[in-house]
Design an enzyme around this catalytic site. Structure first.
Site, PDB file in Angstrom:
ATOM      1  N   GLU A   1      -7.048 -28.338  10.711  1.00  0.00           N
ATOM      2  CA  GLU A   1      -6.988 -27.692   9.394  1.00  0.00           C
ATOM      3  C   GLU A   1      -7.906 -26.489   9.298  1.00  0.00           C
ATOM      4  OE1 GLU A   1      -8.157 -28.545   4.719  1.00  0.00           O
ATOM      5  OE2 GLU A   1      -8.064 -30.237   6.078  1.00  0.00           O
TER       6      GLU A   1
ATOM      7  N   ASP B   1      -8.977 -32.761   6.819  1.00  0.00           N
ATOM      8  CA  ASP B   1      -9.965 -33.448   5.988  1.00  0.00           C
ATOM      9  C   ASP B   1      -9.285 -34.629   5.295  1.00  0.00           C
ATOM     10  OD1 ASP B   1     -11.909 -31.608   6.605  1.00  0.00           O
ATOM     11  OD2 ASP B   1     -11.658 -30.414   4.783  1.00  0.00           O
TER      12      ASP B   1
ATOM     13  N   TYR C   1       0.809  -1.225   0.000  1.00  0.00           N
ATOM     14  CA  TYR C   1       0.000   0.000   0.000  1.00  0.00           C
ATOM     15  C   TYR C   1       0.844   1.279   0.000  1.00  0.00           C
ATOM     16  CZ  TYR C   1      -4.370  -2.502   0.157  1.00  0.00           C
ATOM     17  OH  TYR C   1      -5.443  -3.309  -0.185  1.00  0.00           O
TER      18      TYR C   1
END
Length: 353
Positions: A181, A234, A95
């Site tokens: 996760e 997962d 920025y």
């Protein structure tokens, strides 16, 4: 800090020498993107080989001249920050001149290139990365600015500190650490008071692919407490990939492997073999996409899978079934199955790999 200043001065000196000799200045970088420059070491994970192939960022070539200029620009910003002992995030740098940099990913990539070129960890360049990870459980510490953080109070969640290097007075009575996760699973375990029910533990989530600070914190906690670390992911190629980043590191950050990887991390769940063992209904599983198949095939070829025969078996089960499952699939058995049955049984009877 004098080491950082000296390293930058050496780079600029080389640029000036080239100009004095009427030659076009170049910056030489290690190739961070390919597996050719990577070796796998059991005790460290993926690390860059000492004599790796390099590429040149030339100032006289239309394709690389803009990158050459941006690298000098960011080097000068780092030099100023180190001199004045100030810090900036990667977002601050982007920025400071969005038109010049064009995108945040350009800045991120250049910062990693500079860190690798100077052989200096990013934290020492006074650049902080924005943190997205959370930590909870049996842990207290003092941040660099003196702020005392006590995660042990109830179901409090704290953002992983942006300057992990600066934290001190770490205290914990945790028996193990659990890397989760996803944010949703992390919150669910907190609501079920998992950190205290079974035995005191520390829970961390990188909310998907972990950022640098989350990986640094996992490593710092491992160095400090030497307690077992388990992962709850997962049962899909993406989850396995994320676990491998914590355990063995990534190709693009292999030059910093020594500060980031924890090769002793264990895969607790969700294992592809658990889906069969627990008789999870096929209709709650998700079919593989082409992308999943490609990702799994690429993971199976990686050097660290060869030394993990049990992992190899699990990945073969996943490949054969062409089905994946999120941790939430366990709610099909009962709403609190994860914290009441699944995790206690796994931790008590050693159901990890």
């Amino acid at each position: 800090s004098s080491e950082v200043l000296e390293a930058i001065e050496n780079v600029i000196e080389d640029v000036l020498k080239s100009l004095a000799q009427k030659k076009a200045p170049v910056l030489t970088l290690a190739n961070r993107s390919g597996w050719r420059n990577i070796e796998f070491k059991d005790s460290v994970g993926l690390q860059m080989i000492p004599h790796c192939t390099t590429k040149q960022i030339r100032s006289d070539c239309p394709r690389s001249a803009p990158k050459f200029a941006l690298m000098l620009k960011i080097l000068s910003m780092i030099y100023k920050m180190v001199q004045t002992n100030t810090y900036a995030t990667k977002r601050d740098i982007y920025y400071s001149d969005t038109l010049l940099f064009g995108s945040q990913s350009v800045v991120d990539n250049i910062i990693n290139d500079i860190s690798c070129m100077l052989k200096i960890p990013r934290r020492s360049l006074h650049i902080l990365s924005t943190t997205k990870g959370f930590v909870a459980g049996n842990l207290s510490y003092t941040e660099e600015d003196g702020t005392k953080v006590n995660c042990t109070c109830g179901a409090s969640v704290f953002t992983v500190p942006s300057n992990v290097q600066g934290i001190k007075n770490l205290i914990s009575h945790a028996k193990f650490m659990l890397i989760v996760e996803k944010d949703a699973t992390f919150q669910r375990l907190l609501d079920d008071d998992f950190c205290n029910k079974l035995s005191p533990c520390i829970m961390i989530t990188g909310r998907g692919v972990p950022d640098l600070n989350t990986r640094l914190l996992v490593r710092k906690l491992w160095d400090t407490f030497q307690i077992p670390i388990f992962t709850l992911m997962d049962a899909d190629p993406h989850g396995v990939e994320i676990m491998c980043i914590y355990k063995y590191g990534s190709v693009s950050m292999s030059f910093e492997a020594h500060h980031l990887t924890v090769p002793s991390i264990k895969w607790l769940g969700l294992l592809p073999s658990d889906l069969e063992r627990l008789n999870i209904r096929k209709d709650v599983l998700i079919p593989f996409t082409k992308q999943d198949q490609n990702k799994l095939a690429s993971i199976q070829k990686r050097p660290y899978i060869a030394c993990q025969p049990m992992w190899k078996k699990e990945l073969e089960i996943m490949a054969a079934s062409k089905l994946k499952a999120e941790i939430q699939v366990l709610t099909s058995l009962s709403s609190d199955y994860l914290s009441r049955v699944y995790l206690p049984n796994k931790l008590q009877f050693g159901g990890w790999l």
